[in-house]
Scaffold this active site. Structure first.
Site, PDB file in Angstrom:
ATOM      1  N   PRO A  12       0.721  -1.238   0.339  1.00 39.09           N
ATOM      2  CA  PRO A  12       0.029  -0.089   0.012  1.00 39.09           C
ATOM      3  C   PRO A  12       0.750   1.099   0.008  1.00 39.09           C
ATOM      4  CG  PRO A  12      -0.117  -1.194   2.124  1.00 39.09           C
ATOM      5  CD  PRO A  12       0.597  -1.892   1.174  1.00 39.09           C
ATOM      6  N   ASN A  13       0.354   2.222  -0.840  1.00 40.51           N
ATOM      7  CA  ASN A  13       0.969   3.448  -0.788  1.00 40.51           C
ATOM      8  C   ASN A  13       2.035   3.902  -1.716  1.00 40.51           C
ATOM      9  OD1 ASN A  13      -1.138   4.786   1.117  1.00 40.51           O
ATOM     10  ND2 ASN A  13      -0.175   3.719   2.786  1.00 40.51           N
ATOM     11  N   ARG A  20       4.842  11.061  -2.466  1.00 41.41           N
ATOM     12  CA  ARG A  20       4.501  10.808  -1.401  1.00 41.41           C
ATOM     13  C   ARG A  20       5.863  11.024  -0.489  1.00 41.41           C
ATOM     14  NH1 ARG A  20       4.440   4.793   1.152  1.00 41.41           N
ATOM     15  NH2 ARG A  20       4.166   5.208   3.377  1.00 41.41           N
ATOM     16  N   TYR A  25      11.254   9.043   0.932  1.00 34.35           N
ATOM     17  CA  TYR A  25      11.221   8.165  -0.140  1.00 34.35           C
ATOM     18  C   TYR A  25      11.893   8.519  -1.392  1.00 34.35           C
ATOM     19  CZ  TYR A  25       7.922   5.646   3.286  1.00 34.35           C
ATOM     20  OH  TYR A  25       7.415   5.294   4.434  1.00 34.35           O
ATOM     21  N   ASN A  76       8.415  -5.343  -1.171  1.00 32.21           N
ATOM     22  CA  ASN A  76       8.223  -4.358  -0.239  1.00 32.21           C
ATOM     23  C   ASN A  76       6.638  -4.259   0.116  1.00 32.21           C
ATOM     24  OD1 ASN A  76       7.826  -1.670   1.187  1.00 32.21           O
ATOM     25  ND2 ASN A  76       9.373  -0.628  -0.260  1.00 32.21           N
ATOM     26  N   ALA A  79       3.296  -0.556   4.652  1.00 31.55           N
ATOM     27  CA  ALA A  79       2.925  -0.519   6.048  1.00 31.55           C
ATOM     28  C   ALA A  79       2.663  -2.107   6.667  1.00 31.55           C
ATOM     29  CB  ALA A  79       1.923   0.436   6.647  1.00 31.55           C
ATOM     30  N   HIS A  82       4.410  -4.349   9.008  1.00 20.89           N
ATOM     31  CA  HIS A  82       4.669  -4.149  10.365  1.00 20.89           C
ATOM     32  C   HIS A  82       3.067  -4.929  11.204  1.00 20.89           C
ATOM     33  CE1 HIS A  82       7.712  -1.335   9.391  1.00 20.89           C
ATOM     34  NE2 HIS A  82       6.750  -0.594   8.536  1.00 20.89           N
ATOM     35  N   ASP A  89       2.154 -15.540   6.570  1.00 13.82           N
ATOM     36  CA  ASP A  89       1.800 -16.909   6.290  1.00 13.82           C
ATOM     37  C   ASP A  89       2.060 -17.347   4.817  1.00 13.82           C
ATOM     38  OD1 ASP A  89       1.511 -17.433   9.042  1.00 13.82           O
ATOM     39  OD2 ASP A  89      -0.761 -17.473   8.913  1.00 13.82           O
ATOM     40  N   GLU A 100      12.990  -9.052   1.385  1.00 11.16           N
ATOM     41  CA  GLU A 100      12.476  -7.891   1.700  1.00 11.16           C
ATOM     42  C   GLU A 100      13.190  -6.649   1.630  1.00 11.16           C
ATOM     43  OE1 GLU A 100      12.202  -8.045   6.064  1.00 11.16           O
ATOM     44  OE2 GLU A 100      10.721  -6.335   6.108  1.00 11.16           O
ATOM     45  N   HIS A 102      12.919  -2.497   1.496  1.00 10.18           N
ATOM     46  CA  HIS A 102      12.382  -1.161   1.883  1.00 10.18           C
ATOM     47  C   HIS A 102      13.318   0.092   1.328  1.00 10.18           C
ATOM     48  CE1 HIS A 102       9.680  -3.162   4.502  1.00 10.18           C
ATOM     49  NE2 HIS A 102      10.731  -3.844   5.018  1.00 10.18           N
ATOM     50  N   ARG A 109      13.285   4.832  12.178  1.00 12.48           N
ATOM     51  CA  ARG A 109      12.159   5.746  12.114  1.00 12.48           C
ATOM     52  C   ARG A 109      11.265   5.331  13.538  1.00 12.48           C
ATOM     53  NH1 ARG A 109       9.403   5.087   6.570  1.00 12.48           N
ATOM     54  NH2 ARG A 109       8.476   6.960   7.319  1.00 12.48           N
ATOM     55  N   ARG A 113       7.501   0.737  13.444  1.00 14.00           N
ATOM     56  CA  ARG A 113       8.245   0.074  12.311  1.00 14.00           C
ATOM     57  C   ARG A 113       9.310  -0.419  12.501  1.00 14.00           C
ATOM     58  NH1 ARG A 113       6.107   3.759   8.190  1.00 14.00           N
ATOM     59  NH2 ARG A 113       5.415   5.876   8.562  1.00 14.00           N
TER      60      ARG A 113
HETATM   61  C1  DQA Z   1       8.456   1.321   3.627  1.00 14.04           C
HETATM   62  C2  DQA Z   1       8.341   1.396   5.055  1.00 14.04           C
HETATM   63  C3  DQA Z   1       7.372   1.149   5.833  1.00 14.04           C
HETATM   64  O1  DQA Z   1       7.227   1.309   7.154  1.00 14.04           O
HETATM   65  C4  DQA Z   1       6.249   2.199   5.173  1.00 14.04           C
HETATM   66  O2  DQA Z   1       4.923   1.987   5.843  1.00 14.04           O
HETATM   67  C5  DQA Z   1       5.914   2.174   3.891  1.00 14.04           C
HETATM   68  C6  DQA Z   1       7.333   2.036   3.085  1.00 14.04           C
HETATM   69  C7  DQA Z   1       9.706   1.344   2.667  1.00 14.04           C
HETATM   70  O3  DQA Z   1       9.956   1.194   1.802  1.00 14.04           O
HETATM   71  O4  DQA Z   1      10.568   2.390   3.368  1.00 14.04           O
HETATM   72  O5  DQA Z   1       5.083   2.361   3.229  1.00 14.04           O
HETATM   73  O6  DQA Z   1       8.113  -0.078   3.056  1.00 14.04           O
END
Ligand code: DQA
Length: 146
Positions: A12-13, A20, A25, A76, A79, A82, A89, A100, A102, A109, A113
């Site tokens: 998401p996002n 953003r 980022y 990635n 959120a 977390h 699963d 993984e 990020h 942070r 997180r």
């Molecule tokens: C993120 C870090 C996460 O804590 C955050 O919610 C994101 C982006 C990152 O790429 O740094 O949406 O995954």
């Protein structure tokens, strides 16, 4: 012989990258990062299939389909990193390597997180290197698939 494929999954996002919180980022868009990762994967001899969703179930379905279709997953989870034991699963049921990824370093942070429910089911994690992380993640995946 057909080339292996790796799922590049964003949660998401992350569709908002570029506009953003650019101080956290960066200003590159998701398409920019996918293009970087795709070129790096091509140089290593595998293809990427990229998917972004704001919906947990769509991400879980994609991970299930990866069991049949893909050799590895770079994820990635945004959120959901977390909080989503359901994504945890789903990844636990995937047999191949999981990287993984990020952009930011979540450990540096807010306290909430600092827990990743994805890390325990990832082969390894890359965080805090901004867009360079995509190349690092693809290099790691290439080593894991070799
Ligand atoms: C993120 C870090 C996460 O804590 C955050 O919610 C994101 C982006 C990152 O790429 O740094 O949406 O995954």
């Amino acid at each position: 012989m057909s080339r292996p494929t790796v799922l590049l999954l964003h949660g998401p996002n992350l569709n908002l990258l570029g506009s953003r919180e650019p101080d956290v980022y960066g200003t590159a868009t998701l398409d920019d990062h996918v293009a970087t990762a795709t070129a790096a994967a091509d140089a290593h001899g595998f293809d990427l299939v990229a998917l972004q969703s704001n919906h947990e179930g769509v991400l879980i379905d994609a991970i299930h389909e990866a069991r049949r279709d893909h050799s590895g997953i770079i994820v990635n989870p945004g959120a959901f990193t977390h909080s989503s034991w359901a994504i945890h699963d789903a990844l636990a049921a995937f047999d191949g390597p999981v990287v993984e990824l990020h952009l930011s370093n979540p450990d540096a942070r807010e306290p909430w997180r600092r827990t990743s429910v994805v890390s325990p089911v990832a082969t390894g994690s890359i965080a805090g290197f901004g867009g360079h992380g995509y190349r690092l993640a693809v290099d790691a995946m290439a080593a894991l698939l070799a």
